[in-house]
Design an enzyme around this catalytic site. Structure first.
Site, PDB file in Angstrom:
ATOM      1  N   ARG A 218       0.894  -1.234   0.169  1.00 48.48           N
ATOM      2  CA  ARG A 218      -0.079   0.184  -0.084  1.00 48.48           C
ATOM      3  C   ARG A 218       0.925   1.243   0.101  1.00 48.48           C
ATOM      4  O   ARG A 218       0.356   2.290   0.215  1.00 48.48           O
ATOM      5  CB  ARG A 218      -1.191  -0.221   1.082  1.00 48.48           C
ATOM      6  CG  ARG A 218      -1.746  -1.067   1.149  1.00 48.48           C
ATOM      7  CD  ARG A 218      -2.983  -0.838   2.036  1.00 48.48           C
ATOM      8  NE  ARG A 218      -4.025  -2.091   2.209  1.00 48.48           N
ATOM      9  CZ  ARG A 218      -3.666  -3.301   2.651  1.00 48.48           C
ATOM     10  NH1 ARG A 218      -2.812  -3.330   3.504  1.00 48.48           N
ATOM     11  NH2 ARG A 218      -4.730  -4.236   2.460  1.00 48.48           N
TER      12      ARG A 218
ATOM     13  N   LYS B 199       6.509  22.722 -13.567  1.00 46.59           N
ATOM     14  CA  LYS B 199       5.862  21.915 -13.318  1.00 46.59           C
ATOM     15  C   LYS B 199       5.501  21.953 -11.916  1.00 46.59           C
ATOM     16  O   LYS B 199       4.173  21.611 -11.375  1.00 46.59           O
ATOM     17  CB  LYS B 199       6.663  20.474 -13.824  1.00 46.59           C
ATOM     18  CG  LYS B 199       5.469  19.358 -13.337  1.00 46.59           C
ATOM     19  CD  LYS B 199       5.623  18.050 -14.363  1.00 46.59           C
ATOM     20  CE  LYS B 199       4.460  17.152 -14.072  1.00 46.59           C
ATOM     21  NZ  LYS B 199       4.720  15.934 -14.860  1.00 46.59           N
TER      22      LYS B 199
ATOM     23  N   HIS C  23      -0.835  17.684 -26.171  1.00 44.08           N
ATOM     24  CA  HIS C  23      -0.754  15.923 -26.027  1.00 44.08           C
ATOM     25  C   HIS C  23      -2.172  15.621 -26.683  1.00 44.08           C
ATOM     26  O   HIS C  23      -2.087  14.340 -26.799  1.00 44.08           O
ATOM     27  CB  HIS C  23      -0.754  15.744 -24.420  1.00 44.08           C
ATOM     28  CG  HIS C  23       0.698  15.985 -23.832  1.00 44.08           C
ATOM     29  ND1 HIS C  23       1.439  16.970 -24.012  1.00 44.08           N
ATOM     30  CD2 HIS C  23       1.614  15.165 -23.400  1.00 44.08           C
ATOM     31  CE1 HIS C  23       2.597  16.764 -23.570  1.00 44.08           C
ATOM     32  NE2 HIS C  23       2.539  15.608 -22.920  1.00 44.08           N
TER      33      HIS C  23
ATOM     34  N   HIS D 299      -1.575  12.538 -28.671  1.00 44.03           N
ATOM     35  CA  HIS D 299      -1.695  11.119 -28.406  1.00 44.03           C
ATOM     36  C   HIS D 299      -2.652  10.465 -29.513  1.00 44.03           C
ATOM     37  O   HIS D 299      -2.445   9.240 -29.966  1.00 44.03           O
ATOM     38  CB  HIS D 299      -2.818  11.116 -27.265  1.00 44.03           C
ATOM     39  CG  HIS D 299      -1.878  11.146 -25.902  1.00 44.03           C
ATOM     40  ND1 HIS D 299      -2.518  11.862 -24.589  1.00 44.03           N
ATOM     41  CD2 HIS D 299      -0.765  11.028 -25.824  1.00 44.03           C
ATOM     42  CE1 HIS D 299      -1.671  11.566 -23.852  1.00 44.03           C
ATOM     43  NE2 HIS D 299      -0.479  11.385 -24.158  1.00 44.03           N
TER      44      HIS D 299
ATOM     45  N   ASN E  24      -0.956  19.263 -20.343  1.00 46.59           N
ATOM     46  CA  ASN E  24      -1.214  18.269 -21.504  1.00 46.59           C
ATOM     47  C   ASN E  24      -1.169  19.114 -22.765  1.00 46.59           C
ATOM     48  O   ASN E  24      -1.629  18.544 -23.837  1.00 46.59           O
ATOM     49  CB  ASN E  24      -2.537  17.537 -21.398  1.00 46.59           C
ATOM     50  CG  ASN E  24      -2.438  16.467 -20.538  1.00 46.59           C
ATOM     51  OD1 ASN E  24      -1.183  15.892 -20.133  1.00 46.59           O
ATOM     52  ND2 ASN E  24      -3.473  16.555 -19.317  1.00 46.59           N
TER      53      ASN E  24
ATOM     54  N   GLU F  28       9.019  18.815 -25.010  1.00 49.63           N
ATOM     55  CA  GLU F  28       8.199  19.141 -23.637  1.00 49.63           C
ATOM     56  C   GLU F  28       8.870  20.363 -22.751  1.00 49.63           C
ATOM     57  O   GLU F  28       8.220  20.901 -22.432  1.00 49.63           O
ATOM     58  CB  GLU F  28       8.549  17.843 -22.759  1.00 49.63           C
ATOM     59  CG  GLU F  28       7.966  16.633 -23.190  1.00 49.63           C
ATOM     60  CD  GLU F  28       6.513  16.474 -23.108  1.00 49.63           C
ATOM     61  OE1 GLU F  28       5.697  17.294 -22.411  1.00 49.63           O
ATOM     62  OE2 GLU F  28       5.987  15.341 -23.401  1.00 49.63           O
TER      63      GLU F  28
ATOM     64  N   LYS G 155       2.641  11.259 -11.011  1.00 49.85           N
ATOM     65  CA  LYS G 155       1.672  10.318 -11.808  1.00 49.85           C
ATOM     66  C   LYS G 155       2.614   9.210 -12.101  1.00 49.85           C
ATOM     67  O   LYS G 155       3.595   9.143 -12.643  1.00 49.85           O
ATOM     68  CB  LYS G 155       1.527  11.000 -13.007  1.00 49.85           C
ATOM     69  CG  LYS G 155       0.018  12.214 -12.818  1.00 49.85           C
ATOM     70  CD  LYS G 155      -0.282  12.338 -14.520  1.00 49.85           C
ATOM     71  CE  LYS G 155      -1.277  13.339 -14.223  1.00 49.85           C
ATOM     72  NZ  LYS G 155      -1.888  13.832 -15.633  1.00 49.85           N
TER      73      LYS G 155
ATOM     74  N   HIS H 203       6.910   9.756 -28.015  1.00 53.25           N
ATOM     75  CA  HIS H 203       6.089  10.529 -27.594  1.00 53.25           C
ATOM     76  C   HIS H 203       6.351  12.200 -27.660  1.00 53.25           C
ATOM     77  O   HIS H 203       5.377  13.007 -27.829  1.00 53.25           O
ATOM     78  CB  HIS H 203       6.163  10.108 -26.199  1.00 53.25           C
ATOM     79  CG  HIS H 203       5.170  11.137 -25.213  1.00 53.25           C
ATOM     80  ND1 HIS H 203       3.717  10.991 -25.248  1.00 53.25           N
ATOM     81  CD2 HIS H 203       5.501  12.140 -24.172  1.00 53.25           C
ATOM     82  CE1 HIS H 203       3.382  11.927 -24.447  1.00 53.25           C
ATOM     83  NE2 HIS H 203       4.165  12.523 -23.694  1.00 53.25           N
TER      84      HIS H 203
ATOM     85  N   ARG I 232      -3.543  21.473 -13.678  1.00 50.86           N
ATOM     86  CA  ARG I 232      -2.678  20.382 -13.970  1.00 50.86           C
ATOM     87  C   ARG I 232      -3.107  20.145 -15.688  1.00 50.86           C
ATOM     88  O   ARG I 232      -2.077  19.589 -16.258  1.00 50.86           O
ATOM     89  CB  ARG I 232      -2.504  19.300 -13.164  1.00 50.86           C
ATOM     90  CG  ARG I 232      -1.399  18.224 -13.373  1.00 50.86           C
ATOM     91  CD  ARG I 232      -1.065  17.444 -12.421  1.00 50.86           C
ATOM     92  NE  ARG I 232      -0.145  16.445 -12.765  1.00 50.86           N
ATOM     93  CZ  ARG I 232       0.731  15.683 -11.932  1.00 50.86           C
ATOM     94  NH1 ARG I 232       0.379  15.931 -10.546  1.00 50.86           N
ATOM     95  NH2 ARG I 232       1.549  14.843 -12.407  1.00 50.86           N
TER      96      ARG I 232
ATOM     97  N   GLU J 235      -4.988  17.034 -10.663  1.00 49.41           N
ATOM     98  CA  GLU J 235      -5.682  17.188 -11.820  1.00 49.41           C
ATOM     99  C   GLU J 235      -7.246  17.397 -11.994  1.00 49.41           C
ATOM    100  O   GLU J 235      -7.872  16.789 -12.857  1.00 49.41           O
ATOM    101  CB  GLU J 235      -5.225  16.319 -13.069  1.00 49.41           C
ATOM    102  CG  GLU J 235      -5.248  16.975 -14.466  1.00 49.41           C
ATOM    103  CD  GLU J 235      -4.837  15.961 -15.446  1.00 49.41           C
ATOM    104  OE1 GLU J 235      -3.425  15.566 -15.482  1.00 49.41           O
ATOM    105  OE2 GLU J 235      -5.232  15.799 -16.668  1.00 49.41           O
TER     106      GLU J 235
END
Ligand code: NAD
Ligand code: GLY
Length: 362
Positions: A121, A227, A248, A252, A245, A185, A143, A265, A241, A237
């Protein structure tokens, strides 16, 4: 070693430091302080282990340390691979007060972080990112996750690292194509909220590509600061946040539709940044002059942004509708009112989106 530039991500009891320097991994004494634990598991991959795992061992000075070496590549960012990490942790009887080190690019970082979030956990982990993309993006903000056959990053958790150690010297072994992908980025941060940083990038593109240490350290530190600020405002998010993206959603769609093989990417993000800029200009939000500057900087950094012939506008639209940012059936986009002025919106004309996809893909 060049003295690190350090900052704190002030997240209360989950606060942590980010250290950006040149040669940090070679300074065993300095590194040892951050890797203090009874047992350490170094999660890395078959490419990075031979390059840098010995540095971690040197810093551990004989303390119990186990390397967990994963196969290289996004196709291995799966629950099956995460299970191998759990197997090794259990075999070596790791306890909750032991430590995981993520040594590698974003794929390793996301998987090691996910394992750290789930094992018993949640145990502590330290991010040691070795690609530019991981240094400016994936190692910061907590993340973590793995892919599912039905979607990228669909299984995951928010779990902040205990520390982030960024040695920009690791970029010297990185293939140039990966470095360029990471620079997409970097450009993203200027576009989101820092026009001065964007202008600095225009002046320093050559130095970045030549791996000048101080230039890289400044750029990586600036990106991590931006960031960190955004993550502190909106850790999970719910709002701001999503700015991270930028580019993105379009990117994507390119990655998804072309099977995650032809485009890295960051390359897809570069094409996505150009499309977001183009849509912003088309919608009358951003001047043509800003659009031209964005196209020119991406080109200067050697990033391909032309996705024509790679996927149809219809396929791109369908892929965008599967994005995690879809709310009540409407794709949320990150657009710009100018360089450094990005915002999240679902208030745009469908025709403008369609015209943008048509112009860039048909
Ligand atoms: P990657 O981890 O696949 O690394 C790219 C390649 O470089 C790999 O072959 C890797 O083995 C190799 N490599 C790594 N460091 C090296 C070095 N110093 N020298 C030589 N080779 C080296 O890819 P990436 O671009 O770092 O990360 C992409 C991943 O990051 C994606 O899975 C993406 O979803 C994830 N990501 C996560 C977040 C987040 O917030 N968690 C943000 C952005 C991206
Ligand atoms: N890369 C997006 C985020 O960390 O939120």
């Amino acid at each position: 070693m060049i003295a690190p530039l350090s900052m704190t991500v002030p997240l209360g009891e989950r606060a942590y430091s980010i250290h950006v320097g040149a040669g940090l991994l070679r300074d065993a004494t300095w590194l040892a302080g951050l890797l203090r634990a009874r047992k350490v598991a170094v999660v890395t991959n078959a490419v990075v282990a031979p390059l840098y795992a010995a540095n971690i061992r040197a810093a551990r000075a004989g303390g119990e340390t186990h390397d967990i070496v994963l196969p290289d590549g996004e196709s291995h960012k799966t629950l099956a691979t995460a299970t191998k990490i759990f197997d090794a942790l259990l075999e070596h009887r790791f306890a909750r007060d032991d430590l995981i080190v993520a040594l590698g690019g974003g794929v390793v970082g996301d998987m090691a972080g996910f394992a750290a979030a789930c094992y018993q956990r949640g145990i502590a982990f330290v991010q040691i990112p070795t690609t530019l993309l991981a240094q400016v993006d994936s190692s910061v903000g907590g993340k973590t996750g793995v892919n599912h056959p039905l979607g990228k990053n669909m299984i995951g958790a928010f779990h902040q690292p205990r520390a982030v150690v960024i040695d920009i010297d690791t970029l010297r072994s990185l293939p140039l194509r990966e470095l360029r992908a990471g620079l997409a980025e970097v450009v993203k941060y200027g576009l989101i909220c820092d026009a001065d940083f964007f202008a600095w990038l225009e002046r320093n593109a050559e130095r970045l590509l030549a791996l000048d240490s101080e230039t890289l350290m400044y750029a990586v530190h600036r990106c991590c600061s931006i960031k960190a600020e955004i993550v502190v405002r909106d850790e999970h998010e719910q709002g701001d946040r999503a700015l991270l993206n930028l580019g993105h959603t379009f990117g994507h769609a390119i990655e998804n539709t072309t099977g995650y093989s032809r485009w890295l990417h960051g390359e897809a993000v570069a094409a996505g940044l150009r499309m977001a800029a183009s849509m912003s200009e088309r919608a009358g939000l951003m001047d043509k002059a800003d659009l031209l500057r964005i196209e020119s900087l991406l080109q200067q950094l050697g990033l391909r942004t032309d996705a024509r012939g790679e996927l149809s506008p219809a396929a791109a639209h369908a892929a965008m509708s599967l994005d995690k940012k879809v709310k009540a059936g409407r794709v949320r986009l990150i657009l710009m009112r100018g360089i450094g002025r990005a915002f999240v919106t679902d208030d745009y004309a469908e025709e403008t989106l369609a015209a943008t996809l048509e112009a860039h893909l048909a």
